[in-house]
Design a protein around this motif. Structure first.
Motif, short mmCIF file in Angstrom:
data_model
loop_
_atom_site.label_atom_id
_atom_site.label_comp_id
_atom_site.label_asym_id
_atom_site.label_seq_id
_atom_site.Cartn_x
_atom_site.Cartn_y
_atom_site.Cartn_z
N LEU A 120 -26.69 -0.17 -33.16
CA LEU A 120 -25.42 0.37 -33.63
C LEU A 120 -25.28 1.84 -33.25
CD1 LEU A 120 -22.80 0.04 -35.23
CD2 LEU A 120 -24.07 0.62 -37.31
N ILE A 121 -26.37 2.60 -33.42
CA ILE A 121 -26.34 4.02 -33.05
C ILE A 121 -26.05 4.17 -31.56
CG2 ILE A 121 -27.74 6.11 -32.82
CD1 ILE A 121 -29.22 5.26 -35.36
N GLU A 122 -26.70 3.34 -30.74
CA GLU A 122 -26.49 3.41 -29.29
C GLU A 122 -25.06 3.03 -28.93
OE1 GLU A 122 -29.53 0.78 -27.94
OE2 GLU A 122 -31.07 2.34 -27.86
N GLN A 123 -24.51 2.02 -29.61
CA GLN A 123 -23.13 1.62 -29.35
C GLN A 123 -22.16 2.75 -29.69
OE1 GLN A 123 -22.49 -1.95 -31.64
NE2 GLN A 123 -23.51 -3.29 -30.16
N GLU A 124 -22.39 3.37 -30.85
CA GLU A 124 -21.50 4.45 -31.29
C GLU A 124 -21.60 5.65 -30.35
OE1 GLU A 124 -22.78 5.06 -35.30
OE2 GLU A 124 -21.34 3.60 -36.12
N ARG A 125 -22.83 5.95 -29.89
CA ARG A 125 -23.00 7.07 -28.96
C ARG A 125 -22.33 6.77 -27.62
NH1 ARG A 125 -26.21 11.29 -30.06
NH2 ARG A 125 -26.42 11.74 -27.83
N ASN A 126 -22.42 5.54 -27.15
CA ASN A 126 -21.78 5.18 -25.88
C ASN A 126 -20.26 5.28 -25.99
OD1 ASN A 126 -24.18 4.71 -24.52
ND2 ASN A 126 -24.24 2.55 -25.08
N GLU A 127 -19.72 4.84 -27.14
CA GLU A 127 -18.28 4.94 -27.35
C GLU A 127 -17.85 6.39 -27.41
OE1 GLU A 127 -17.58 2.77 -30.91
OE2 GLU A 127 -18.00 0.80 -30.02
N ALA A 128 -18.64 7.22 -28.12
CA ALA A 128 -18.33 8.64 -28.23
C ALA A 128 -18.45 9.32 -26.87
CB ALA A 128 -19.25 9.31 -29.25
N LYS A 129 -19.46 8.90 -26.09
CA LYS A 129 -19.67 9.48 -24.75
C LYS A 129 -18.49 9.18 -23.84
CE LYS A 129 -23.75 9.02 -22.97
NZ LYS A 129 -24.95 8.39 -22.34
N SER A 130 -18.03 7.92 -23.86
CA SER A 130 -16.89 7.53 -23.02
C SER A 130 -15.64 8.30 -23.41
CB SER A 130 -16.64 6.03 -23.15
OG SER A 130 -17.75 5.29 -22.71
N LYS A 131 -15.42 8.44 -24.71
CA LYS A 131 -14.25 9.18 -25.20
C LYS A 131 -14.33 10.64 -24.80
CE LYS A 131 -11.62 10.19 -29.40
NZ LYS A 131 -11.55 9.99 -30.88
N LEU A 132 -15.53 11.24 -24.96
CA LEU A 132 -15.70 12.65 -24.64
C LEU A 132 -15.51 12.90 -23.15
CD1 LEU A 132 -16.53 15.51 -25.58
CD2 LEU A 132 -18.91 14.85 -25.15
N MET A 133 -16.11 12.05 -22.30
CA MET A 133 -16.01 12.25 -20.86
C MET A 133 -14.60 12.05 -20.33
SD MET A 133 -18.90 13.35 -19.95
CE MET A 133 -18.66 13.35 -18.18
N SER A 134 -13.78 11.32 -21.07
CA SER A 134 -12.40 11.10 -20.62
C SER A 134 -11.47 12.22 -21.05
CB SER A 134 -11.89 9.77 -21.18
OG SER A 134 -11.79 9.81 -22.60
N THR A 135 -11.92 13.07 -21.97
CA THR A 135 -11.03 14.13 -22.48
C THR A 135 -11.53 15.55 -22.20
OG1 THR A 135 -12.16 14.04 -24.65
CG2 THR A 135 -10.20 12.65 -24.35
N ILE A 136 -12.83 15.70 -21.92
CA ILE A 136 -13.38 17.04 -21.75
C ILE A 136 -12.89 17.67 -20.44
CG2 ILE A 136 -15.49 16.35 -20.53
CD1 ILE A 136 -16.99 18.32 -22.35
N GLU A 137 -12.68 18.98 -20.45
CA GLU A 137 -12.18 19.70 -19.28
C GLU A 137 -12.95 21.00 -19.10
OE1 GLU A 137 -10.10 18.51 -17.19
OE2 GLU A 137 -9.29 16.78 -18.32
#
Length: 293
Positions: free
Chosen positions: A175-192
């Protein structure tokens, strides 16, 4: 009598008798009503020739036992050596809880429960029924003592359901890995680049510090910590520090982010020509003497 002699009526009668017999056989779950408390036992009427008994300690809170309350119990013995009917509320709760879990959960679903005790190889977690959380699935890094989780509520996902053995295995790590992957995908799509972001210092090495940005670790290189000379990152930071940094580089394919702390302050060299015009006389202190000057 004529009515009972007919094939249909006989079948109905036999079915009714069979139902009654099956209902009251050992290991059946019955509905009953609490009619009294006798010492350490709760007296329950389940419709048999005599009342049944449930141990009072099967309730977490003895004060919650109310006369007249309806409960479900497991019929363990129709008649014990002492001639009494032995019932169990705890076992009935487990059977109903197990069925409820099977009806509402499947492998991959998220569940939540309290760690109730340490067993060989991991922890026992109560999610309505006791389930197994292996030590290797407690965290992304194996904790020193899984016993530290006893009494705590944990979220996890169901890895495996064995209906025949009534066994469920869960994983907090997944679950931790899933949440981190979701957070990672969200962060990489918005970070500038140029964005100022808050993070937590997760690790410190000779080359710099790794900062958890909430799903991905960014690298704060030692040369990006200060405009002055920093011999080692530990001079400025320690693990657990919450800091603001600027994003100065992004590699979206490799999920890498470069950070800078010094970029948040003014570059002292930006106005050096104005502060020290060529030809002016300045006072200074000798800091070092080398072969070339």
């Amino acid at each position: 009598q004529a009515a009972f002699d007919s094939p249909v009526s006989t079948a109905v009668l036999e079915e009714a008798i069979g139902t009654v017999i099956a209902e009251y056989k050992a290991d059946s779950v019955l509905k009953g009503k609490i009619i009294g408390i006798s010492g350490t036992e709760v007296v329950v009427d389940v419709g048999l020739k005599s009342e049944g008994y449930v141990q009072l300690n099967e309730w977490e809170d003895a004060a919650s036992v109310k006369i007249g309350a309806e409960i479900e119990v497991l019929l363990e013995q129709v008649e014990s050596e002492t001639g009494t009917i032995i019932l169990s509320k705890r076992k009935a709760d487990r059977i109903r809880g197990w069925q409820r879990v099977l009806d509402t959960c499947k492998e991959g679903d998220r569940v939540s429960g309290r760690c109730i005790r340490k067993i060989k190889g991991g922890l026992l977690v109560d999610i309505g029924v006791p389930v197994f959380l292996p030590a290797s699935q407690v965290d992304t890094r194996r904790p020193g003592d899984v016993g530290d989780f006893i009494g705590k509520i944990v979220d996890a996902v169901i890895l495996k359901i064995d209906t025949e053995r009534r066994n469920i295995v869960i994983s907090r790590r997944k679950l931790i890995e899933q949440e981190r992957n979701e957070a990672k995908s969200k962060l990489m799509s918005t970070i500038e680049i140029g964005q100022i972001i808050e993070g937590t210092v997760k690790n410190i090495a000779d080359l710099g510090a790794f900062v958890d940005l909430g799903g991905i670790d960014g690298l704060l290189h030692v040369t990006d910590m200060s405009y002055g000379r920093v011999k080692h990152p530990r001079e400025m930071l320690k693990i657990g520090d919450v800091i603001e940094v600027m994003v100065v580089g992004i590699d979206r394919e490799r999920n890498r982010v470069a950070l800078s702390l010094k970029a948040l302050s003014k570059d002292p060299w930006a106005e050096i020509a104005e502060r020290y015009p060529i030809g002016t006389v300045q006072k200074g202190r000798i800091a070092n003497i080398v072969s070339y000057g």
